[in-house]
Design a protein around this motif. Sequence first.
Motif, PDB file in Angstrom:
ATOM      1  N   TRP A   1      24.151   5.438   7.857  1.00  0.00           N
ATOM      2  CA  TRP A   1      25.232   5.759   6.928  1.00  0.00           C
ATOM      3  C   TRP A   1      24.627   6.049   5.562  1.00  0.00           C
ATOM      4  N   PRO A   2      25.006   7.157   4.931  1.00  0.00           N
ATOM      5  CA  PRO A   2      24.431   7.475   3.616  1.00  0.00           C
ATOM      6  C   PRO A   2      24.967   6.537   2.537  1.00  0.00           C
ATOM      7  N   ALA A   3      24.127   6.242   1.568  1.00  0.00           N
ATOM      8  CA  ALA A   3      24.588   5.473   0.405  1.00  0.00           C
ATOM      9  C   ALA A   3      25.543   6.343  -0.403  1.00  0.00           C
ATOM     10  N   PRO A   4      26.527   5.761  -1.064  1.00  0.00           N
ATOM     11  CA  PRO A   4      26.775   4.329  -1.220  1.00  0.00           C
ATOM     12  C   PRO A   4      27.685   3.727  -0.153  1.00  0.00           C
ATOM     13  N   PHE A   5      27.974   4.470   0.922  1.00  0.00           N
ATOM     14  CA  PHE A   5      28.931   3.983   1.919  1.00  0.00           C
ATOM     15  C   PHE A   5      28.289   2.969   2.869  1.00  0.00           C
ATOM     16  N   GLY A   6      27.010   3.118   3.136  1.00  0.00           N
ATOM     17  CA  GLY A   6      26.336   2.223   4.057  1.00  0.00           C
ATOM     18  C   GLY A   6      25.415   1.255   3.336  1.00  0.00           C
ATOM     19  N   ILE A   7      24.847   0.337   4.121  1.00  0.00           N
ATOM     20  CA  ILE A   7      23.910  -0.647   3.597  1.00  0.00           C
ATOM     21  C   ILE A   7      22.520  -0.030   3.558  1.00  0.00           C
ATOM     22  N   VAL A   8      21.820  -0.208   2.458  1.00  0.00           N
ATOM     23  CA  VAL A   8      20.469   0.327   2.336  1.00  0.00           C
ATOM     24  C   VAL A   8      19.500  -0.774   1.953  1.00  0.00           C
ATOM     25  N   LEU A   9      18.289  -0.645   2.455  1.00  0.00           N
ATOM     26  CA  LEU A   9      17.153  -1.435   1.994  1.00  0.00           C
ATOM     27  C   LEU A   9      16.238  -0.494   1.236  1.00  0.00           C
ATOM     28  N   VAL A  10      15.754  -0.924   0.084  1.00  0.00           N
ATOM     29  CA  VAL A  10      14.959  -0.049  -0.781  1.00  0.00           C
ATOM     30  C   VAL A  10      13.592  -0.683  -1.005  1.00  0.00           C
ATOM     31  N   LEU A  11      12.573   0.061  -0.660  1.00  0.00           N
ATOM     32  CA  LEU A  11      11.188  -0.381  -0.858  1.00  0.00           C
ATOM     33  C   LEU A  11      10.590   0.379  -2.032  1.00  0.00           C
ATOM     34  N   ASP A  12      10.377  -0.323  -3.131  1.00  0.00           N
ATOM     35  CA  ASP A  12       9.676   0.255  -4.271  1.00  0.00           C
ATOM     36  C   ASP A  12       8.548  -0.692  -4.670  1.00  0.00           C
ATOM     37  N   HIS A  13       7.896  -0.407  -5.779  1.00  0.00           N
ATOM     38  CA  HIS A  13       6.771  -1.239  -6.199  1.00  0.00           C
ATOM     39  C   HIS A  13       7.169  -2.707  -6.334  1.00  0.00           C
ATOM     40  N   LEU A  14       8.312  -2.960  -6.980  1.00  0.00           N
ATOM     41  CA  LEU A  14       8.703  -4.334  -7.262  1.00  0.00           C
ATOM     42  C   LEU A  14       9.069  -5.096  -5.997  1.00  0.00           C
TER      43      LEU A  14
ATOM     44  N   TRP B   1       0.836  -1.207   0.000  1.00  0.00           N
ATOM     45  CA  TRP B   1       0.000   0.000   0.000  1.00  0.00           C
ATOM     46  C   TRP B   1       0.868   1.252   0.000  1.00  0.00           C
ATOM     47  N   ARG B   2       1.937   1.235   0.788  1.00  0.00           N
ATOM     48  CA  ARG B   2       2.833   2.394   0.857  1.00  0.00           C
ATOM     49  C   ARG B   2       3.513   2.627  -0.487  1.00  0.00           C
ATOM     50  N   ALA B   3       3.971   1.548  -1.122  1.00  0.00           N
ATOM     51  CA  ALA B   3       4.611   1.680  -2.429  1.00  0.00           C
ATOM     52  C   ALA B   3       3.625   2.173  -3.478  1.00  0.00           C
ATOM     53  N   SER B   4       2.367   1.751  -3.372  1.00  0.00           N
ATOM     54  CA  SER B   4       1.365   2.147  -4.358  1.00  0.00           C
ATOM     55  C   SER B   4       1.071   3.647  -4.328  1.00  0.00           C
ATOM     56  N   GLN B   5       1.454   4.307  -3.233  1.00  0.00           N
ATOM     57  CA  GLN B   5       1.279   5.756  -3.139  1.00  0.00           C
ATOM     58  C   GLN B   5       2.354   6.514  -3.915  1.00  0.00           C
ATOM     59  N   GLY B   6       3.280   5.777  -4.518  1.00  0.00           N
ATOM     60  CA  GLY B   6       4.349   6.392  -5.294  1.00  0.00           C
ATOM     61  C   GLY B   6       5.593   6.698  -4.496  1.00  0.00           C
ATOM     62  N   GLU B   7       5.607   6.294  -3.232  1.00  0.00           N
ATOM     63  CA  GLU B   7       6.740   6.588  -2.363  1.00  0.00           C
ATOM     64  C   GLU B   7       7.828   5.529  -2.528  1.00  0.00           C
ATOM     65  N   LEU B   8       9.063   5.959  -2.762  1.00  0.00           N
ATOM     66  CA  LEU B   8      10.204   5.065  -2.816  1.00  0.00           C
ATOM     67  C   LEU B   8      10.972   5.232  -1.503  1.00  0.00           C
ATOM     68  N   VAL B   9      10.910   4.223  -0.649  1.00  0.00           N
ATOM     69  CA  VAL B   9      11.444   4.314   0.709  1.00  0.00           C
ATOM     70  C   VAL B   9      12.855   3.736   0.743  1.00  0.00           C
TER      71      VAL B   9
ATOM     72  N   TYR C   1      -0.947  -1.729 -10.778  1.00  0.00           N
ATOM     73  CA  TYR C   1       0.216  -1.743  -9.882  1.00  0.00           C
ATOM     74  C   TYR C   1       1.460  -2.223 -10.627  1.00  0.00           C
ATOM     75  N   THR C   2       1.337  -3.280 -11.416  1.00  0.00           N
ATOM     76  CA  THR C   2       2.514  -3.772 -12.158  1.00  0.00           C
ATOM     77  C   THR C   2       2.944  -2.776 -13.226  1.00  0.00           C
ATOM     78  N   ASP C   3       1.986  -2.031 -13.795  1.00  0.00           N
ATOM     79  CA  ASP C   3       2.355  -0.956 -14.729  1.00  0.00           C
ATOM     80  C   ASP C   3       3.212   0.089 -14.017  1.00  0.00           C
ATOM     81  N   ALA C   4       2.799   0.440 -12.799  1.00  0.00           N
ATOM     82  CA  ALA C   4       3.564   1.427 -12.033  1.00  0.00           C
ATOM     83  C   ALA C   4       4.931   0.875 -11.654  1.00  0.00           C
ATOM     84  N   ALA C   5       4.986  -0.421 -11.348  1.00  0.00           N
ATOM     85  CA  ALA C   5       6.281  -1.043 -11.015  1.00  0.00           C
ATOM     86  C   ALA C   5       7.220  -1.000 -12.203  1.00  0.00           C
ATOM     87  N   ALA C   6       6.717  -1.330 -13.388  1.00  0.00           N
ATOM     88  CA  ALA C   6       7.553  -1.304 -14.584  1.00  0.00           C
ATOM     89  C   ALA C   6       8.012   0.109 -14.916  1.00  0.00           C
ATOM     90  N   ALA C   7       7.107   1.068 -14.771  1.00  0.00           N
ATOM     91  CA  ALA C   7       7.480   2.454 -15.042  1.00  0.00           C
ATOM     92  C   ALA C   7       8.523   2.949 -14.047  1.00  0.00           C
TER      93      ALA C   7
END
Length: 533
Positions: free
Chosen positions: A86-99, A71-79, A500-506
Motif C-alpha cells: 500500500w502506498p504511503a500515506p495510506f499504508g504502513i511503511v518502515l523507513v531505513l535511513d542513516h539514523l 552499510w546500505r544506509a551509508s551508501q546514501g540510499e533511503l529505503v 556517518y553521524t554527519d550524514a545522518a544529521a544532514a
Amino acid sequence: MEGVLAFWWQHGPVLSVVLPSLTAVVLLLIGDQGGMAGQGGSHDLGRLRWHRRVAMASVLSGLFMACAMVWRASQGELVVYRLGEWPAPFGIVLVLDHLSALMVLLTYLVAVPVLWYATGGWDARGRYFHAIFQFQLMGLSGAFLTGDLFNLFVFFEILLIASYVLLLHGQGKERFRMGVHYVVLNLTASGLFLIGLAMLYSVTGTLNMADMALRVAQLTGDAALLAQAAALVLLVVFGLKAALVPLCFWLPGTYAAASAPVAALFAIMTKVGVYSIIRTHWMIFGTEAGEASLAVADWLLPLALTTSVLGVLGALAAHTLGRLVAYLTVSSVGTILAGVGLFTPETLSAALYYTLHSTIVVAGLFLLVELVAAQRGDTGDALRPVHAVREPILLGLMMLFGAASAAGLPPLPGFLGKLMVLQSSHGLDAQPWLWTVVLGVGFLSIVGLARAGVVLFWHLQPAPSGHAAAGSSLKMLSATWAFMAMTVVLAVVASPVKQYTDAAAAQLADRAAYQRAVLGDLGDSTRPYTGER
C-alpha cells in the motif's frame, strides 16, 4: 547462499522486526525451562540450553542484518518498505535511513553481550526470560524503523510490556515496588501519547510522519496552535521515556533495582525517547514547519542542561554503585539532548556520536555493578568500606576503564563525544551555557566515580577465608569486557563514525528528500493541503 543474502538485503527492515518476534514464538513453543534454577530436572535443563542456543542465534543474525542496514544506509540510499504494497500515506511503511539503521545497530551491539551475560545464570532465575528478551528487541527495532506515528506508539507498547516483565525478572520486593511505579508512569505517558496523536490527526488528517511534516508546515492560525500544543504533549511523553527533567526521577531507583543484564539492556531504552524527540521535533516540527516551527526549542535546551546537572548531582549523592551508574545515565541523556536542542546539523551529529558512547559504556557499567557486588557479600554494591573483593586488579581495571570513559577522559570516546558537542556549539548564543554545564558535569563525574572507586577498591583488609570469587564466571567477565572493548573501537574509528553521524544529521535536515522517498508525487512541498487525497 546468494539468494538468502539477496532476500535479507531486500527485506532487511521488516526482518529486523519479524526475526525477534518469530524467535520469541519458537521459544514459547519450546516451553519454559522450569523457573528458578535448581527446581527443574534434566528435561528443564535441556530446554534452557535450547532457549540459549535459539536466542543467541537470533541476536547474532539480527546483528548481521543491522550491520548490513548501516552499510546500505551509508551508501546514501533511503529505503522505504511498504507493508502490503500500500502506498504511503495510506499504508504502513518502515523507513531505513542513516539514523534508524544506526539505532538498530546500537540495539544489537548492546543485546548480544547482554544476552551472553544472562546465559551465565540470570536467565534461569525466572520464567520465559529469552522469549521476553526477544519481544523487547522487536519493540526496539520497530520503534526505530517505523515511519508512522501510530505504529511508533504500538512498538512503544510492545517494548514497554516486555520491559515490565524483564524488570521483575528474578523477583524481589524492591523490584516489584519499583515495577509498580514504572508501570503507572508509563501507562500515563501512553495515554498522553494517544492524546498528542489525536490532536495532530485532527489538524493534519494523517499519521504518516513524512506526510504529517508536509501538512504541519501548511497550518495557520488555530490549527497551528493546536499542532504546537501537540508538540509539547509529545515532548512530555518522550521526555519521560528519555528521563528528561522533571520526568527523570523514576529512572535511578528502577534501573538500580533491575537485574544486571536487564539494567544493561535498559541503557538503550532511554535512547528510544531521545530518538523519538529527534524524529518528531526535527522532521515534523523542525525549522521548516511554518508557524509550528521549533515548537519546543525554548524548552528543550534548558531542560536538557538541567537534566545533565541534576543527574551528576544525584551520582555524587548516590549510596550504591547501581544508583550512581543510573544517575550517570540521566546525566548523559541531558548532554545528548543539549546537542539535539540546539537544532543545528553539527550539534545533532555530535549528539549522535555521544549517544553511541554513553549507551555502550553505561551498559557495561551496569554489568560491572553486579560483578563487584557479588564479591562483597551482604554489603553488595553499597558505597561503604568492607573487605577487599577477591579480584581487585581485574575488577578495578574494569572500573577504572569504564569510569574514565563515562567521565570523558582522553583519549576515550566520552572525551571525543563531549569535544564534538562543544566544538559544534561554536558561535551559538547558548555556547557559554553549554560549555559551562558540559565541563562542570564532566569534572563532577570524575569526582563521583573516583569516590566510588576508592570506597570499593582502596582497602588492605583481605576477603574473609572461604569467600568465593562470586560473579567472576568467564561468560560474565567476557560480556563486560566486550562493552569496554567497544568503547576502544569507537575511539579508534571515531573519524568514519563521525562522518556517518554527519550524514545522518544532514539527511534529517533534508526533510524534502525524506518526503519524496516516502510519499512519491505526494511529497511535493508546494502542493497545498486540501484535506483530501
